[in-house]
Scaffold this motif. Structure first.
Motif, PDB file in Angstrom:
ATOM      1  N   VAL A 146      16.727 -15.145  -7.576  1.00 57.95           N
ATOM      2  CA  VAL A 146      15.386 -15.266  -6.996  1.00 57.95           C
ATOM      3  C   VAL A 146      15.014 -13.994  -6.242  1.00 57.95           C
ATOM      4  O   VAL A 146      13.877 -13.513  -6.328  1.00 57.95           O
ATOM      5  N   LEU A 147      15.957 -13.440  -5.488  1.00 52.14           N
ATOM      6  CA  LEU A 147      15.708 -12.216  -4.729  1.00 52.14           C
ATOM      7  C   LEU A 147      15.260 -11.090  -5.657  1.00 52.14           C
ATOM      8  O   LEU A 147      14.275 -10.391  -5.381  1.00 52.14           O
ATOM      9  N   ALA A 148      15.947 -10.931  -6.774  1.00 53.31           N
ATOM     10  CA  ALA A 148      15.575  -9.891  -7.732  1.00 53.31           C
ATOM     11  C   ALA A 148      14.197 -10.172  -8.329  1.00 53.31           C
ATOM     12  O   ALA A 148      13.367  -9.264  -8.471  1.00 53.31           O
ATOM     13  N   GLY A 149      13.944 -11.432  -8.675  1.00 54.05           N
ATOM     14  CA  GLY A 149      12.662 -11.799  -9.254  1.00 54.05           C
ATOM     15  C   GLY A 149      11.501 -11.556  -8.310  1.00 54.05           C
ATOM     16  O   GLY A 149      10.383 -11.238  -8.748  1.00 54.05           O
ATOM     17  N   LEU A 150      11.733 -11.688  -7.002  1.00 51.09           N
ATOM     18  CA  LEU A 150      10.668 -11.468  -6.017  1.00 51.09           C
ATOM     19  C   LEU A 150      10.447  -9.992  -5.735  1.00 51.09           C
ATOM     20  O   LEU A 150       9.309  -9.539  -5.587  1.00 51.09           O
ATOM     21  N   ILE A 151      11.522  -9.210  -5.661  1.00 53.83           N
ATOM     22  CA  ILE A 151      11.385  -7.803  -5.297  1.00 53.83           C
ATOM     23  C   ILE A 151      10.641  -7.010  -6.367  1.00 53.83           C
ATOM     24  O   ILE A 151       9.885  -6.084  -6.057  1.00 53.83           O
ATOM     25  N   ILE A 152      10.814  -7.362  -7.637  1.00 56.64           N
ATOM     26  CA  ILE A 152      10.068  -6.628  -8.664  1.00 56.64           C
ATOM     27  C   ILE A 152       8.600  -7.060  -8.690  1.00 56.64           C
ATOM     28  O   ILE A 152       7.797  -6.475  -9.426  1.00 56.64           O
ATOM     29  N   GLN A 153       8.246  -8.062  -7.872  1.00 50.94           N
ATOM     30  CA  GLN A 153       6.839  -8.435  -7.735  1.00 50.94           C
ATOM     31  C   GLN A 153       6.150  -7.435  -6.812  1.00 50.94           C
ATOM     32  O   GLN A 153       5.659  -7.763  -5.734  1.00 50.94           O
ATOM     33  N   SER A 154       6.135  -6.189  -7.206  1.00 49.05           N
ATOM     34  CA  SER A 154       5.585  -5.108  -6.393  1.00 49.05           C
ATOM     35  C   SER A 154       4.898  -4.089  -7.295  1.00 49.05           C
ATOM     36  O   SER A 154       3.701  -4.220  -7.578  1.00 49.05           O
ATOM     37  N   THR A 155       5.641  -3.126  -7.811  1.00 49.16           N
ATOM     38  CA  THR A 155       5.050  -2.037  -8.598  1.00 49.16           C
ATOM     39  C   THR A 155       4.186  -2.520  -9.763  1.00 49.16           C
ATOM     40  O   THR A 155       3.073  -2.013  -9.964  1.00 49.16           O
ATOM     41  N   PRO A 156       4.636  -3.481 -10.580  1.00 50.97           N
ATOM     42  CA  PRO A 156       3.802  -3.873 -11.730  1.00 50.97           C
ATOM     43  C   PRO A 156       2.661  -4.828 -11.399  1.00 50.97           C
ATOM     44  O   PRO A 156       1.783  -5.048 -12.235  1.00 50.97           O
ATOM     45  N   VAL A 157       2.636  -5.387 -10.185  1.00 48.44           N
ATOM     46  CA  VAL A 157       1.730  -6.499  -9.891  1.00 48.44           C
ATOM     47  C   VAL A 157       0.261  -6.098  -9.937  1.00 48.44           C
ATOM     48  O   VAL A 157      -0.593  -6.866 -10.387  1.00 48.44           O
ATOM     49  N   SER A 158      -0.065  -4.907  -9.469  1.00 45.62           N
ATOM     50  CA  SER A 158      -1.479  -4.504  -9.426  1.00 45.62           C
ATOM     51  C   SER A 158      -2.116  -4.445 -10.809  1.00 45.62           C
ATOM     52  O   SER A 158      -3.343  -4.463 -10.936  1.00 45.62           O
ATOM     53  N   PHE A 159      -1.282  -4.362 -11.853  1.00 46.01           N
ATOM     54  CA  PHE A 159      -1.803  -4.330 -13.217  1.00 46.01           C
ATOM     55  C   PHE A 159      -1.293  -5.526 -14.007  1.00 46.01           C
ATOM     56  O   PHE A 159      -1.160  -5.475 -15.228  1.00 46.01           O
ATOM     57  N   GLY A 160      -0.988  -6.607 -13.297  1.00 46.34           N
ATOM     58  CA  GLY A 160      -0.521  -7.820 -13.942  1.00 46.34           C
ATOM     59  C   GLY A 160      -1.641  -8.546 -14.661  1.00 46.34           C
ATOM     60  O   GLY A 160      -2.830  -8.294 -14.421  1.00 46.34           O
ATOM     61  N   ALA A 161      -1.247  -9.465 -15.546  1.00 42.99           N
ATOM     62  CA  ALA A 161      -2.209 -10.277 -16.293  1.00 42.99           C
ATOM     63  C   ALA A 161      -3.289  -9.407 -16.923  1.00 42.99           C
ATOM     64  O   ALA A 161      -4.486  -9.658 -16.815  1.00 42.99           O
ATOM     65  N   VAL A 162      -2.852  -8.351 -17.592  1.00 40.27           N
ATOM     66  CA  VAL A 162      -3.736  -7.409 -18.292  1.00 40.27           C
ATOM     67  C   VAL A 162      -4.791  -6.845 -17.338  1.00 40.27           C
ATOM     68  O   VAL A 162      -5.977  -6.798 -17.644  1.00 40.27           O
ATOM     69  N   GLY A 163      -4.340  -6.420 -16.156  1.00 38.75           N
ATOM     70  CA  GLY A 163      -5.203  -5.720 -15.213  1.00 38.75           C
ATOM     71  C   GLY A 163      -6.094  -6.583 -14.355  1.00 38.75           C
ATOM     72  O   GLY A 163      -7.027  -6.070 -13.716  1.00 38.75           O
ATOM     73  N   THR A 164      -5.817  -7.883 -14.263  1.00 47.60           N
ATOM     74  CA  THR A 164      -6.697  -8.788 -13.506  1.00 47.60           C
ATOM     75  C   THR A 164      -6.887  -8.387 -12.039  1.00 47.60           C
ATOM     76  O   THR A 164      -8.015  -8.431 -11.532  1.00 47.60           O
ATOM     77  N   PRO A 165      -5.829  -7.987 -11.291  1.00 52.82           N
ATOM     78  CA  PRO A 165      -6.052  -7.594  -9.890  1.00 52.82           C
ATOM     79  C   PRO A 165      -7.008  -6.412  -9.736  1.00 52.82           C
ATOM     80  O   PRO A 165      -7.666  -6.287  -8.703  1.00 52.82           O
ATOM     81  N   MET A 166      -7.086  -5.561 -10.756  1.00 56.15           N
ATOM     82  CA  MET A 166      -8.020  -4.438 -10.702  1.00 56.15           C
ATOM     83  C   MET A 166      -9.410  -4.869 -11.176  1.00 56.15           C
ATOM     84  O   MET A 166     -10.404  -4.733 -10.468  1.00 56.15           O
ATOM     85  N   ILE A 167      -9.463  -5.400 -12.385  1.00 54.43           N
ATOM     86  CA  ILE A 167     -10.755  -5.703 -13.015  1.00 54.43           C
ATOM     87  C   ILE A 167     -11.480  -6.830 -12.290  1.00 54.43           C
ATOM     88  O   ILE A 167     -12.666  -6.733 -11.968  1.00 54.43           O
ATOM     89  N   VAL A 168     -10.760  -7.914 -12.022  1.00 52.67           N
ATOM     90  CA  VAL A 168     -11.375  -9.057 -11.337  1.00 52.67           C
ATOM     91  C   VAL A 168     -11.277  -8.900  -9.825  1.00 52.67           C
ATOM     92  O   VAL A 168     -12.257  -9.112  -9.108  1.00 52.67           O
ATOM     93  N   GLY A 169     -10.090  -8.539  -9.329  1.00 49.88           N
ATOM     94  CA  GLY A 169      -9.877  -8.453  -7.885  1.00 49.88           C
ATOM     95  C   GLY A 169     -10.760  -7.411  -7.230  1.00 49.88           C
ATOM     96  O   GLY A 169     -11.641  -7.737  -6.425  1.00 49.88           O
ATOM     97  N   ILE A 170     -10.553  -6.145  -7.572  1.00 48.60           N
ATOM     98  CA  ILE A 170     -11.360  -5.076  -6.982  1.00 48.60           C
ATOM     99  C   ILE A 170     -12.795  -5.125  -7.517  1.00 48.60           C
ATOM    100  O   ILE A 170     -13.753  -4.916  -6.769  1.00 48.60           O
ATOM    101  N   GLY A 171     -12.940  -5.420  -8.816  1.00 48.70           N
ATOM    102  CA  GLY A 171     -14.282  -5.485  -9.399  1.00 48.70           C
ATOM    103  C   GLY A 171     -15.168  -6.483  -8.687  1.00 48.70           C
ATOM    104  O   GLY A 171     -16.314  -6.188  -8.322  1.00 48.70           O
ATOM    105  N   THR A 172     -14.649  -7.696  -8.459  1.00 43.03           N
ATOM    106  CA  THR A 172     -15.419  -8.728  -7.751  1.00 43.03           C
ATOM    107  C   THR A 172     -15.527  -8.410  -6.268  1.00 43.03           C
ATOM    108  O   THR A 172     -16.575  -8.619  -5.649  1.00 43.03           O
ATOM    109  N   GLY A 173     -14.430  -7.885  -5.698  1.00 43.73           N
ATOM    110  CA  GLY A 173     -14.422  -7.592  -4.269  1.00 43.73           C
ATOM    111  C   GLY A 173     -15.432  -6.544  -3.860  1.00 43.73           C
ATOM    112  O   GLY A 173     -15.951  -6.570  -2.740  1.00 43.73           O
ATOM    113  N   LEU A 174     -15.740  -5.604  -4.749  1.00 41.43           N
ATOM    114  CA  LEU A 174     -16.695  -4.537  -4.441  1.00 41.43           C
ATOM    115  C   LEU A 174     -18.100  -4.842  -4.952  1.00 41.43           C
ATOM    116  O   LEU A 174     -18.993  -3.991  -4.832  1.00 41.43           O
TER     117      LEU A 174
END
Length: 601
Positions: A146-174
């Motif tokens: 579990v520790l390993a599975g949580l720690i890698i939830q960092s570098t790749p996360v901002s572009f997870g789910a085919v870029g959703t945090p960028m396209i939807v997250g920042i796109g909607t937020g701005l």
């Protein structure tokens, strides 16, 4: 209530209370989160003047969100039980051992590279739900998996789910309510000669640049945590021994990740970065490139302390199975998951159906504006279950084996249900506290906290910006939601402090939101459930909080330098302090003789 400091303190109280109970008193989430929920409800009613019916609607919304998350966890548990009962797990285990029996190598390949690829394809906590049970099946202690599975939830996360945090997250937020950019954002985009999507892509490149620096040491950190916390002599120096391989693996993922962000946009950095890195590292590892000369493994299982282990033990379940199968057939369930994720996320008609007619819409809960969509067929949970159904045929499983897999997964999901059903309502009460819901004329609790922090630190704000992103992810369990909540606030704060590139502050927010996934309560609960480790959430958060803090602080320093340049400034000082601190830790780790593991009683 006109005092910002008092409002911020009240807003912080539910989170602080839950954190103290989880981390300080080591209470299980199923006990700590209901107390936090009660505190949040009382503060929402008395301080924010939110009507009880609205609070109740937020609780129901949280329960619906929890059901969606439980669906994902159940699918992950069912997949593990399926490959266990079919005997495929023994072949998978043998396949990784053929690359290297060294646990340090295995954790980097499985968690960092395979996990990054899964994050890019699915996001929303799916990597931990896949990686943790797979590592458990490979023979890792449950808590280490579990520790390993949580720690890698960092570098790749901002572009997870085919870029959703960028396209939807920042796109909607701005964006404004009509979907167009807010005036200050539009002015900055015009200055750069960019349209709305171009500005999001421009910001995403800055996110990738910051992540690329912060993520270089994540694989090495994974190796060191395995040896330092779970080794027979608990020596972090044993992890440092694979530094060349770990850093090579980091660059194998980060270089294509960064190039994709620059040249192809925000959709595929994590997906292609993880896939290309996995192909490179597995190929060269089979050739012996940078492989450690001395094999490192955990102590015999009989010596493991009881708190390392959960209630799920696929090794015991599969021990009596003698069925042999090819590596391709054994990996078929995971290949099916990947194929279905890519298919459903990238084929427009399928994507539109799963996000349209197939969505269950619960609107106007208790007559309030609060609604919740339940996209159970779009969810990775549905993909896991469908993959299991296909696996029954491919692995030629008997009715007894199929029934047993469902029985095992059903019994295991019950332990996660209580904690998640208590955690998510608190999150929704916290988020649903803005001007549209309260009668006190206050901003929402998360924004109140952010405004108080910004007013305190002034021009040094870029250093703190990632921690606001991490707070949003900790509360909501989602980088996307954190970006939606705080992107406009971060941009406006960047403008207010005179930052030449206020989008860099937004980038720092997004990186911090990714790092916050390491400590997000519902991510921890969900990942723990997949290995039968319910009740240890506080202990896991304690162990992941330090990497999260260092990651966010590094991101803040890089953002500050990106805005103000290198020189005698706070960003440069903080970055140098981090580098010196890490160097000191390396020296101390190398000099330490370790401490023998106390055998289990």
């Amino acid at each position: 209530m006109d005092n910002l400091a008092v409002a911020a303190l009240l807003a912080l109280t539910p989170i602080l209370l839950a954190g103290i109970l989880l981390i300080g008193f080591r209470w299980p989430a199923k006990y700590a989160m209901p107390i936090g929920l009660v505190a949040a409800a009382l503060i929402a009613n008395f301080a924010w003047q939110i009507e009880w019916v609205t609070i109740a609607a937020s609780v129901v919304q949280g329960l619906l969100v929890a059901i969606g998350l439980l669906w994902i966890v159940f699918g992950a548990l069912l997949l593990l039980a399926t490959i266990t009962r079919s005997g495929a797990i023994e072949t998978i285990r043998a396949g990784f051992v053929s690359i290297s029996p060294d646990r340090r190598v295995q954790v980097i390949i499985v968690a960092w590279l395979f996990g990054s690829f899964i994050e890019g394809a699915a996001g929303f906590g799916t990597p931990a739900a896949v990686v943790a049970p797979l590592m458990l099946a490979l023979g890792f202690p449950a808590i280490a998996a579990v520790l390993a599975g949580l720690i890698i939830q960092s570098t790749p996360v901002s572009f997870g789910a085919v870029g959703t945090p960028m396209i939807v997250g920042i796109g909607t937020g701005l964006a404004q309510e009509d979907g167009s950019m807010s005036p200050d954002v539009a002015a900055r985009a015009a200055q750069l000669g960019l349209d709305q999507s171009g500005f999001i892509a421009h910001t995403a490149v800055q996110v990738a640049l910051i992540h690329a620096v912060c993520g270089i040491l994540i694989p090495l950190l994974l190796a060191c945590l395995m040896t330092g916390f779970f080794g027979e002599r608990r020596r972090f120096a044993d992890g440092l021994a694979v530094a060349p391989f770990a850093i090579y693996s980091a660059f194998a993922m980060i270089v294509p990740y960064l190039l994709v962000a620059i040249f192809l946009g925000p959709e595929f950095p994590s997906l292609l970065g993880g896939l290309i890195g996995l192909a490179i590292v597995v190929t060269t590892s089979r050739m012996g490139f940078l492989m450690p000369k001395k094999i490192w493994d955990f102590a015999p299982r009989s010596q493991w302390p009881a708190f390392w282990m959960g209630t799920v033990d696929p090794a015991d379940e599969a021990a009596h199975l003698t069925k042999k199968m090819s590596l391709a057939r054994a990996w078929a369930p995971y290949l099916i998951v990947v194929a279905l994720l890519l298919f459903t996320r990238n084929v427009p008609p399928v994507k539109e159906f799963l996000n349209g007619p197939a969505v269950i819409k619960v609107e106007g809960i208790f007559g309030t504006p609060i609604s919740q969509n339940m996209d159970l067929l779009w969810s990775p949970g549905a993909i896991f279950v469908l993959a299991c159904g296909l696996t029954y045929l491919i692995h030629r499983m008997t009715r007894e084996q199929i029934g047993s897999s469902w029985s095992i997964a059903g019994a295991q999901i019950a332990g996660a249900a209580v904690a998640l059903l208590c955690s998510l309502p608190l999150v929704r009460v916290f988020i649903n506290s803005g001007p549209d819901y309260n009668n006190a004329g206050l901003e929402s609790m998360p924004v109140t906290l952010a405004e108080a922090a910004a007013s305190t630190v002034g021009d040094a704000w870029p250093l703190l910006a990632p921690f606001i992103g991490a707070l949003g992810a900790f509360v909501a369990g989602s980088n996307t939601v954190s970006n939606i909540m705080f992107s406009q606030f971060q941009f406006s704060t960047g403008v207010a402090i005179g930052a030449a590139s206020p989008e860099t502050v937004v980038a720092a927010q997004a990186v911090g939101g990714a790092a916050g996934n390491m400590v997000a309560v519902h991510n921890v609960v969900a990942a723990s459930a997949t290995v039968g480790l319910i009740g240890r959430e506080g202990e896991l958060i304690r162990r992941t909080s330090i990497p999260m803090l260092v990651y966010a602080l590094t991101a803040g320093a890089l953002a500050f330098i990106g805005i103000n340049g290198l020189g005698a400034n706070a960003g440069t000082v903080v970055l140098c302090a981090i580098i010196v601190g890490l160097a000191v830790l390396v020296v101390l780790a190398r000099r330490s003789s370790g401490k023998p593991l106390v055998p289990a009683t």
